[in-house]
Design a protein around this motif. Structure first.
Motif, mmCIF file in Angstrom:
data_model
loop_
_atom_site.group_PDB
_atom_site.id
_atom_site.type_symbol
_atom_site.label_atom_id
_atom_site.label_comp_id
_atom_site.label_asym_id
_atom_site.label_seq_id
_atom_site.Cartn_x
_atom_site.Cartn_y
_atom_site.Cartn_z
ATOM 1 N N GLN A 178 0.815 -1.242 0.143
ATOM 2 C CA GLN A 178 -0.168 -0.173 0.111
ATOM 3 C C GLN A 178 0.553 1.373 0.068
ATOM 4 O O GLN A 178 1.938 1.078 0.649
ATOM 5 N N SER A 199 -3.540 4.677 -1.585
ATOM 6 C CA SER A 199 -4.004 3.776 -2.439
ATOM 7 C C SER A 199 -4.460 2.645 -1.973
ATOM 8 O O SER A 199 -4.864 2.564 -0.564
ATOM 9 N N LYS A 200 -5.180 1.984 -2.849
ATOM 10 C CA LYS A 200 -5.936 0.574 -2.553
ATOM 11 C C LYS A 200 -4.769 -0.548 -1.964
ATOM 12 O O LYS A 200 -3.516 -0.212 -2.620
ATOM 13 N N SER A 213 0.528 2.194 -8.959
ATOM 14 C CA SER A 213 -0.750 2.866 -8.212
ATOM 15 C C SER A 213 -0.640 4.210 -8.452
ATOM 16 O O SER A 213 0.160 4.836 -8.682
ATOM 17 N N ASP A 219 -6.771 12.849 -2.784
ATOM 18 C CA ASP A 219 -6.424 11.962 -1.628
ATOM 19 C C ASP A 219 -5.512 12.532 -0.469
ATOM 20 O O ASP A 219 -5.821 12.661 0.546
#
Length: 314
Positions: A178, A199-200, A213, A219
């Motif tokens: 991540q 990020s996922k 990513s 975000d």
């Protein structure tokens, strides 16, 4: 008819252990507690310190190192010391000073070795143990925090490669990744920081695989807004306002989080994952490797303008 049934078995010591081995950190911490069950109100038990925690002189906590091709011969050993931390309040459990066991391990962990944690109760002789190995290195290929609405739709590309394999001497292949941004700032002239997952979670357990990513400007800005809401006397830290981390964990930690998370159906059976021998919990490997530091000049004007526009003092 009447049947007398006691759901409580005879007393048995059950130790809970939770620890993460991270060669990028200065210190390895291990949390050790007791399981408890008995006659009466369990919530009342949870408020009693002795129901949850061992006393300072009660446990011997050590970690032993073995080469990955020979897990019999001890190569090195580490002794964990006792300390206390203040646990967050607001739960049913005792939340005053809680024990934590720690050992300075910076620069002492080798990806070519397994590390066995051994917790022994000096009074009862009960022993619990678990073994793990540090995560292998991984390389950042692309990492810029440049945002442009027309060119990139305000997205920054982060690309990295998982390098080593389980059979090599560099460590375990990470199972899960991540992207995380650390935002550094000043409050009353003192350097502080917040971590923002941007990020996922990405699952990958193969070597030499390139992973990508995309971090959005929104975000980062939203994370700063949420985590610093209500804070005062904030100012910009111009040396390194941001740092990029690629967080990673091994298969054991991945299984622990995946299996122990709540199921969608509250009535469904929920299994429990543990890799602690003769106990319950987790001793696994993760990495919080600091890959990139961004100077003030490396932060795009669009991102800085958006942060300043939050009205937090920057």
């Amino acid at each position: 008819c009447s049947v007398d049934f006691n759901p409580n078995d005879s007393w048995k010591e059950t130790t809970i252990v939770y620890g993460l081995l991270d060669q990028d950190q200065d210190t390895t911490f291990v949390r050790i507690e007791k399981c408890f069950l008995g006659e009466g109100n369990a919530i009342s038990f949870s408020q009693i310190k002795d129901s949850l925690y061992y006393k300072e002189d009660e446990l011997d906590v050590k970690m032993y190192a073995y080469w990955y091709w020979d897990t019999v011969a001890v190569v090195d050993s580490f002794t964990f010391n006792y300390s206390t931390i203040v646990k967050d309040s607001g739960s049913f459990f005792y939340d005053d000073n809680c024990p934590i066991y720690y050992c300075p391990t910076k620069g002492k962990l080798n990806g070519g070795m397994y590390y066995k944690l051994v917790v022994k109760n000096k009074k009862t002789g009960n022993i619990v143990s678990a073994m793990t190995r540090p995560i292998a290195n991984y390389t950042i290929n692309t990492s810029t925090l440049t945002f442009n609405q027309k060119a990139t739709n305000n997205r920054a590309k982060i690309n990295w490669t998982n390098i080593d394999d389980d059979g090599g001497g560099s460590g375990l292949v990470a199972k899960q990744f991540q992207v995380n941004i650390m935002f550094n700032y000043l409050q009353n002239g003192e350097i502080k920081y917040i971590n923002i997952p941007v990020s996922k979670v990405i699952n990958q357990h193969s070597t030499s695989v390139s992973m990508t990513s995309y971090v959005t400007m929104n975000d980062i800005v939203s994370g700063i807004k949420t985590k610093l809401k209500g804070q005062t006397n904030l100012s910009w830290y111009s040396t390194y306002p941001m740092q990029l981390y690629i967080l990673a964990c091994d298969r054991s930690m991945f299984d622990y989080m995946s299996i122990n998370n709540s199921q969608d159906n509250l009535l469904s059976y929920k299994p429990t994952y543990s890799n602690i021998n003769n106990g319950i919990g987790l001793f696994a490997a993760r990495r919080t490797k600091n890959n990139v530091k961004y100077t003030d000049k490396q932060i795009s004007s669009e991102l800085k303008t958006a942060i300043v526009g939050l009205g937090l003092g920057f």
